[in-house]
Design a protein around this motif. Sequence first.
Motif, PDB file in Angstrom:
ATOM      1  N   THR A  91      38.223  61.544  37.896  1.00 36.84           N
ATOM      2  CA  THR A  91      39.460  61.607  37.030  1.00 36.84           C
ATOM      3  C   THR A  91      39.780  63.173  37.018  1.00 36.84           C
ATOM      4  N   GLU A  92      41.145  63.347  36.676  1.00 34.88           N
ATOM      5  CA  GLU A  92      41.647  64.955  36.808  1.00 34.88           C
ATOM      6  C   GLU A  92      41.353  65.387  35.279  1.00 34.88           C
ATOM      7  N   LYS A  93      40.664  66.664  35.369  1.00 34.59           N
ATOM      8  CA  LYS A  93      40.332  67.082  33.874  1.00 34.59           C
ATOM      9  C   LYS A  93      41.702  68.144  33.438  1.00 34.59           C
ATOM     10  N   SER A  94      41.590  68.570  32.346  1.00 35.75           N
ATOM     11  CA  SER A  94      42.604  69.221  31.708  1.00 35.75           C
ATOM     12  C   SER A  94      43.136  70.372  32.550  1.00 35.75           C
ATOM     13  N   ASP A  95      42.041  71.092  33.163  1.00 34.32           N
ATOM     14  CA  ASP A  95      42.454  72.159  34.021  1.00 34.32           C
ATOM     15  C   ASP A  95      43.006  71.952  35.539  1.00 34.32           C
ATOM     16  N   GLY A  96      43.234  70.728  35.698  1.00 35.99           N
ATOM     17  CA  GLY A  96      43.549  70.401  37.062  1.00 35.99           C
ATOM     18  C   GLY A  96      42.408  70.308  37.909  1.00 35.99           C
ATOM     19  N   SER A  97      41.166  70.229  37.708  1.00 35.65           N
ATOM     20  CA  SER A  97      40.112  69.927  38.778  1.00 35.65           C
ATOM     21  C   SER A  97      39.662  68.642  38.602  1.00 35.65           C
ATOM     22  N   ILE A  98      39.161  68.309  39.614  1.00 35.86           N
ATOM     23  CA  ILE A  98      38.682  66.656  39.738  1.00 35.86           C
ATOM     24  C   ILE A  98      37.224  66.476  39.218  1.00 35.86           C
ATOM     25  N   ASP A  99      36.880  65.455  38.333  1.00 39.69           N
ATOM     26  CA  ASP A  99      35.421  65.349  37.915  1.00 39.69           C
ATOM     27  C   ASP A  99      34.894  64.205  38.918  1.00 39.69           C
ATOM     28  N   ILE A 100      34.026  64.434  39.681  1.00 37.04           N
ATOM     29  CA  ILE A 100      33.659  63.768  40.686  1.00 37.04           C
ATOM     30  C   ILE A 100      32.325  62.899  40.420  1.00 37.04           C
ATOM     31  N   SER A 101      31.801  63.483  38.936  1.00 33.64           N
ATOM     32  CA  SER A 101      30.266  62.992  38.520  1.00 33.64           C
ATOM     33  C   SER A 101      30.272  61.385  38.690  1.00 33.64           C
ATOM     34  N   LYS A 102      31.005  60.614  38.098  1.00 35.88           N
ATOM     35  CA  LYS A 102      30.951  59.240  38.075  1.00 35.88           C
ATOM     36  C   LYS A 102      30.788  58.800  39.552  1.00 35.88           C
ATOM     37  N   ALA A 103      31.559  59.200  40.391  1.00 35.78           N
ATOM     38  CA  ALA A 103      31.661  58.921  41.818  1.00 35.78           C
ATOM     39  C   ALA A 103      30.266  58.999  42.676  1.00 35.78           C
ATOM     40  N   ILE A 104      29.771  60.211  42.289  1.00 34.56           N
ATOM     41  CA  ILE A 104      28.426  60.487  42.717  1.00 34.56           C
ATOM     42  C   ILE A 104      27.684  59.491  42.206  1.00 34.56           C
ATOM     43  N   THR A 105      27.498  59.057  40.961  1.00 38.19           N
ATOM     44  CA  THR A 105      26.398  58.329  40.361  1.00 38.19           C
ATOM     45  C   THR A 105      26.696  56.775  40.881  1.00 38.19           C
ATOM     46  N   VAL A 106      27.967  56.388  41.025  1.00 39.84           N
ATOM     47  CA  VAL A 106      28.200  55.093  41.519  1.00 39.84           C
ATOM     48  C   VAL A 106      27.417  54.976  43.044  1.00 39.84           C
ATOM     49  N   ASN A 107      28.029  56.085  43.895  1.00 42.67           N
ATOM     50  CA  ASN A 107      27.620  56.222  45.283  1.00 42.67           C
ATOM     51  C   ASN A 107      26.050  56.065  45.298  1.00 42.67           C
ATOM     52  N   GLU A 108      25.404  56.891  44.600  1.00 42.66           N
ATOM     53  CA  GLU A 108      23.828  56.989  44.878  1.00 42.66           C
ATOM     54  C   GLU A 108      23.204  55.617  44.404  1.00 42.66           C
ATOM     55  N   ASN A 109      24.033  55.172  43.452  1.00 45.69           N
ATOM     56  CA  ASN A 109      23.226  53.731  43.127  1.00 45.69           C
ATOM     57  C   ASN A 109      23.557  52.638  44.307  1.00 45.69           C
ATOM     58  N   PHE A 110      24.814  52.698  44.959  1.00 42.33           N
ATOM     59  CA  PHE A 110      25.112  51.573  45.927  1.00 42.33           C
ATOM     60  C   PHE A 110      24.027  51.955  47.100  1.00 42.33           C
ATOM     61  N   GLN A 111      23.495  53.248  47.532  1.00 38.46           N
ATOM     62  CA  GLN A 111      22.549  53.602  48.314  1.00 38.46           C
ATOM     63  C   GLN A 111      21.263  53.008  48.080  1.00 38.46           C
ATOM     64  N   ILE A 112      21.097  52.867  46.736  1.00 39.41           N
ATOM     65  CA  ILE A 112      19.615  52.162  46.348  1.00 39.41           C
ATOM     66  C   ILE A 112      19.887  50.714  46.897  1.00 39.41           C
ATOM     67  N   SER A 113      21.053  50.268  46.532  1.00 36.96           N
ATOM     68  CA  SER A 113      21.143  48.519  46.850  1.00 36.96           C
ATOM     69  C   SER A 113      21.008  48.327  48.384  1.00 36.96           C
ATOM     70  N   MET A 114      21.642  49.448  49.324  1.00 37.60           N
ATOM     71  CA  MET A 114      21.721  49.355  50.755  1.00 37.60           C
ATOM     72  C   MET A 114      20.475  49.495  51.182  1.00 37.60           C
ATOM     73  N   GLN A 115      19.537  50.273  50.621  1.00 43.23           N
ATOM     74  CA  GLN A 115      18.134  50.498  50.726  1.00 43.23           C
ATOM     75  C   GLN A 115      17.137  49.033  50.631  1.00 43.23           C
ATOM     76  N   PHE A 116      17.451  48.636  49.582  1.00 43.50           N
ATOM     77  CA  PHE A 116      16.755  47.426  49.016  1.00 43.50           C
ATOM     78  C   PHE A 116      17.206  46.212  50.175  1.00 43.50           C
TER      79      PHE A 116
END
Length: 500
Positions: free
Chosen positions: A69-94
């Motif tokens: 998501t784009e924050k009010s200052d114009g920067s991009i918040d990637i925290s949720k993307a990081i969480t989703v990606n890390e979680n998918f890596q766990i599925s891939m390992q399993f």
Amino acid sequence: MNSVDTKTDVILIGAGIMSATLGTILKELVPEWKITMFEKLAKAGEESSNEWNNAGTGHAALCELNYTTEKSDGSIDISKAITVNENFQISMQFWSFLVNRKLIDNPKDFIMPMPHISLVQGEQNVNFLKKRFKALSNNPLFAGMEFSDDPEKLKEWLPLVMKDRTSKDPIAATKIDTGTDVNFGALTRMLFEHLESENVDIHYKHSVNDIKRTSDGLWEVKVRNEQSGAIENHTAKFVFIGGGGGSLHLLQKSGIPERKHIGGFPVSGLFMVCNNPDVIKLHHAKVYGKAKVGAPPMSVPHLDTRYIDDKKSLLFGPFAGFTPKFLKTGSMFDLVTSVKPYNILTMLAAGAKEMSLTKYLIQQVMLSKEQRMEELREFIPNAKTEEWDLVVAGQRVQVIKDTETGGKGTLQFGTEVITGEDGSIAALLGASPGASTAANVMLEIINKCFPQHMKEWEPKIKEMIPSYGLALMDNPELLNEVHSSTAKTLRLREKESVLN
């Protein structure tokens, strides 16, 4: 007539990917535990996990714009993307562990390599995508992502999308080749076949009618045998409610305090499916666009190459529909009967807040096939109406709950886990990224519900998930090792020509 009571260690409700994953992990950790599973349908993976009832995307936030998501200052918040990606890596390992252990014979029966592409039009959206690309490409989880706003390069990436395109609006895309197409229905069936071989008691055509606590602290589950009509009572130390849209009603019947102030709103999905093989072979990617203003996150339009029943398919959607059912095989009274004295204010607050969602759903339900085709033509300009059919996908129940940040009646777009205070019962509610994060979600449940065992179980968990307890983005060497090993084990290195 009631059958004789049976006792077990664990009861799993619902034969979807979540129960399959939890059952498989528990059997690895404590093979001596007795596990019993109940499913009201005739076989596993027939509701939310079925390959026709979900998008089949391995959700790793590679192309899904709603995770950044784009924050009010114009920067991009990637925290949720990081969480989703890390979680998918766990599925891939399993999943890699399952293949290495020969619990799954051929990974191509459920997972295929698939480029993930984000596609946007218009100057504002192109600027957003550029900023998103810059933010993600600096993170090792998203290494290999490319950006282009060059029409010639986009023709290479997206020949079907760029063919006959006449719009003068700026257009841009990001592409990453490490994406996947996942057949969660096939994976679910494989896991239940394995569990059956491990002496898990699997009961199809059995509906769970009630759950209640016994005086000795166990859970009694009342089950109806749909074939004989007999009512059976089963007791267990731990119950997992993984019944998709049906989980909310069962959670309410459990009587635990945590069930209060939680409601659900059903949304059905529809997809357009291409019936022309010559069109299908021109596209090889999952292409996600941006949701329209006022539309909910689950409505993000995407054009997907899918592999279903050993056949390459092409789907576009989703279009939202509405029915008061919580499951495709549910009751027209599901929504009404889910409203209780302890959640009615939560539900009413959500209704007042989400007028835009109500308006959106009404508009979606009223769409004609030709209007849906016009939306498809934003992706495929020359799409022909006769070459596309409409199919009804799965039901999703969006969770409504009171939160500190959103206040009363906040609509939750994601996966929610509700557990009893003593950890003896857990329920899974919600939707995407759901199945893609099944391994991580089930490990969270195990950690929360069985804390007394975690020390002894940790070595086995690390055998299944080598990165367990570590953030891959902070451990680039481990990340590279995980990427390399899972790609090799799951056979994700072979590339297919777009024109094949």
